[in-house]
Write an enzyme that holds these catalytic residues in place. Structure first.
Site, PDB file in Angstrom:
ATOM      1  N   GLU A 193       0.828  -1.208   0.000  1.00  0.00           N
ATOM      2  CA  GLU A 193       0.000   0.000   0.000  1.00  0.00           C
ATOM      3  C   GLU A 193       0.859   1.253   0.000  1.00  0.00           C
ATOM      4  O   GLU A 193       0.560   2.239  -0.684  1.00  0.00           O
ATOM      5  CB  GLU A 193      -0.931  -0.017   1.216  1.00  0.00           C
ATOM      6  CG  GLU A 193      -1.975   1.089   1.190  1.00  0.00           C
ATOM      7  CD  GLU A 193      -2.930   1.006   2.366  1.00  0.00           C
ATOM      8  OE1 GLU A 193      -3.723   1.950   2.551  1.00  0.00           O
ATOM      9  OE2 GLU A 193      -2.879   0.000   3.105  1.00  0.00           O
TER      10      GLU A 193
ATOM     11  N   ASP B   3       3.936   1.552  -1.203  1.00  0.00           N
ATOM     12  CA  ASP B   3       4.541   1.694  -2.530  1.00  0.00           C
ATOM     13  C   ASP B   3       3.544   2.234  -3.550  1.00  0.00           C
ATOM     14  O   ASP B   3       3.907   3.002  -4.452  1.00  0.00           O
ATOM     15  CB  ASP B   3       5.091   0.345  -3.007  1.00  0.00           C
ATOM     16  CG  ASP B   3       6.302  -0.099  -2.199  1.00  0.00           C
ATOM     17  OD1 ASP B   3       6.888   0.751  -1.505  1.00  0.00           O
ATOM     18  OD2 ASP B   3       6.642  -1.292  -2.258  1.00  0.00           O
TER      19      ASP B   3
ATOM     20  N   SER C  97      33.557  18.441  19.939  1.00  0.00           N
ATOM     21  CA  SER C  97      33.468  17.044  20.358  1.00  0.00           C
ATOM     22  C   SER C  97      33.134  17.001  21.849  1.00  0.00           C
ATOM     23  O   SER C  97      33.379  17.959  22.591  1.00  0.00           O
ATOM     24  CB  SER C  97      34.788  16.317  20.094  1.00  0.00           C
ATOM     25  OG  SER C  97      35.844  16.955  20.774  1.00  0.00           O
ATOM     26  N   LEU C  98      32.570  15.880  22.303  1.00  0.00           N
ATOM     27  CA  LEU C  98      32.180  15.740  23.698  1.00  0.00           C
ATOM     28  C   LEU C  98      33.343  15.239  24.535  1.00  0.00           C
ATOM     29  O   LEU C  98      34.109  14.390  24.103  1.00  0.00           O
ATOM     30  CB  LEU C  98      31.013  14.749  23.814  1.00  0.00           C
ATOM     31  CG  LEU C  98      29.728  15.139  23.081  1.00  0.00           C
ATOM     32  CD1 LEU C  98      28.703  14.011  23.185  1.00  0.00           C
ATOM     33  CD2 LEU C  98      29.162  16.425  23.633  1.00  0.00           C
TER      34      LEU C  98
ATOM     35  N   LYS D 189      25.501   8.005  24.645  1.00  0.00           N
ATOM     36  CA  LYS D 189      26.262   8.655  23.582  1.00  0.00           C
ATOM     37  C   LYS D 189      26.338   7.693  22.397  1.00  0.00           C
ATOM     38  O   LYS D 189      26.861   6.593  22.530  1.00  0.00           O
ATOM     39  CB  LYS D 189      27.671   9.015  24.028  1.00  0.00           C
ATOM     40  CG  LYS D 189      28.492   9.693  22.944  1.00  0.00           C
ATOM     41  CD  LYS D 189      29.926   9.953  23.397  1.00  0.00           C
ATOM     42  CE  LYS D 189      30.717  10.655  22.295  1.00  0.00           C
ATOM     43  NZ  LYS D 189      30.858   9.815  21.079  1.00  0.00           N
TER      44      LYS D 189
END
Length: 269
Positions: free
Chosen positions: A37, A39, A84-85, A117
């Site tokens: 359905e 698609d 960055s962490l 994370k």
């Protein structure tokens, strides 16, 4: 007499319906229709957009298939650095962090949002008036690569936000991941074709998002989780409330998020 619906309204209704089903399938993991359905709806939308190109739109679900090649990636400067962490591996350092926060707040009570994370590929998404207009990798933290065409193929990422009460300009940051199931499938196919397997899902996700052909990206079924939203316009004041708001807007937010009121609760998490 049967009411005649204009092509523009048919197109918009099909897009709305497909977005809802994408959200239920890829974000909530609770589909309400079958693949056949779905698609059929997508095929009808493709036919209408082909017949009425003036009503095409970059945020249409049909653009997730990635039909065009790009000739490389344009470098884009982040409005705000993507840092960055920091990390730690023991309770003593977590305790030191907690004490520094408590001292800095002069003894006032506070809460900490504990989250997992994710180890994937950091991504920054820019939405204007609720529509995804740009996706940029972290790069060196100052500039990254514009990978918008590839990110549009990731079905858990909304091309248009749900609801109405979102800022006109919104930045959302998160992590693009390759699920283990897809990682194993891709490596099996690579080995069968005599190609070297990917070392781990993170490398595979990073390599996938840098493909010059979005069709390859679409075939690898990447996923994404988000943990940060920013806007110069009014947003909820706490990080925890912002995460819940992002979930309402259609973003995939981890269920492993806990609000902690004490150091012991952080340790327990």
């Amino acid at each position: 007499m049967e009411k005649i619906v204009s092509p523009a309204l048919q197109i918009e209704e099909l897009r709305r319906t497909l977005r809802e089903h994408e959200y239920r399938y890829y974000v909530l993991s609770s589909p309400t229709i079958g693949d056949l359905e779905y698609d059929a709806l997508m095929k009808r939308l493709e036919e209408l957009e082909l017949q009425y190109p003036e009503w095409d739109s970059p945020d249409s679900p049909t653009h997730r298939v990635g039909s065009d090649k790009t000739e490389g990636f344009v470098s884009v400067q982040h409005e705000r650095p993507m840092l960055s962490l920091g990390n730690t591996y023991n309770y003593d350092e977590v305790g030191d962090f907690y004490r520094r926060v408590a001292d800095g707040l002069g003894g006032h009570p506070f809460e900490i949002v504990a989250e997992l994370k994710f180890d994937g590929l950091s991504i920054s998404l820019i939405y204007e008036d609720g529509a995804l207009v740009r996706a940029v990798t972290r790069g060196d933290g100052i500039t990254g690569d514009d990978v918008t065409a590839n990110v549009r193929t990731i079905r858990s990422i909304p091309l248009r936000l749900r609801g109405e009460n979102y800022p006109r300009l919104l930045e959302v940051r998160g992590e693009i991941l390759l699920p283990f199931k897809e990682f194993e499938r891709i490596n099996s196919e690579r080995e069968a074709a005599g190609e070297p397997p990917f070392a781990n899902p993170r490398n595979a996700a990073s390599g996938t998002i840098k493909q010059l052909d979005p069709r390859i990206v679409a075939s690898r079924n990447l996923d994404a989780y988000f943990y940060y939203i920013y806007s110069d316009e009014l947003l909820p004041t706490t990080h925890y409330d912002r995460l819940n708001t992002a979930r309402e807007w259609g973003f995939k937010i981890s269920d492993a998020v806990t609000l902690c009121s004490t150091r012991e609760e952080v340790y327990a998490f």
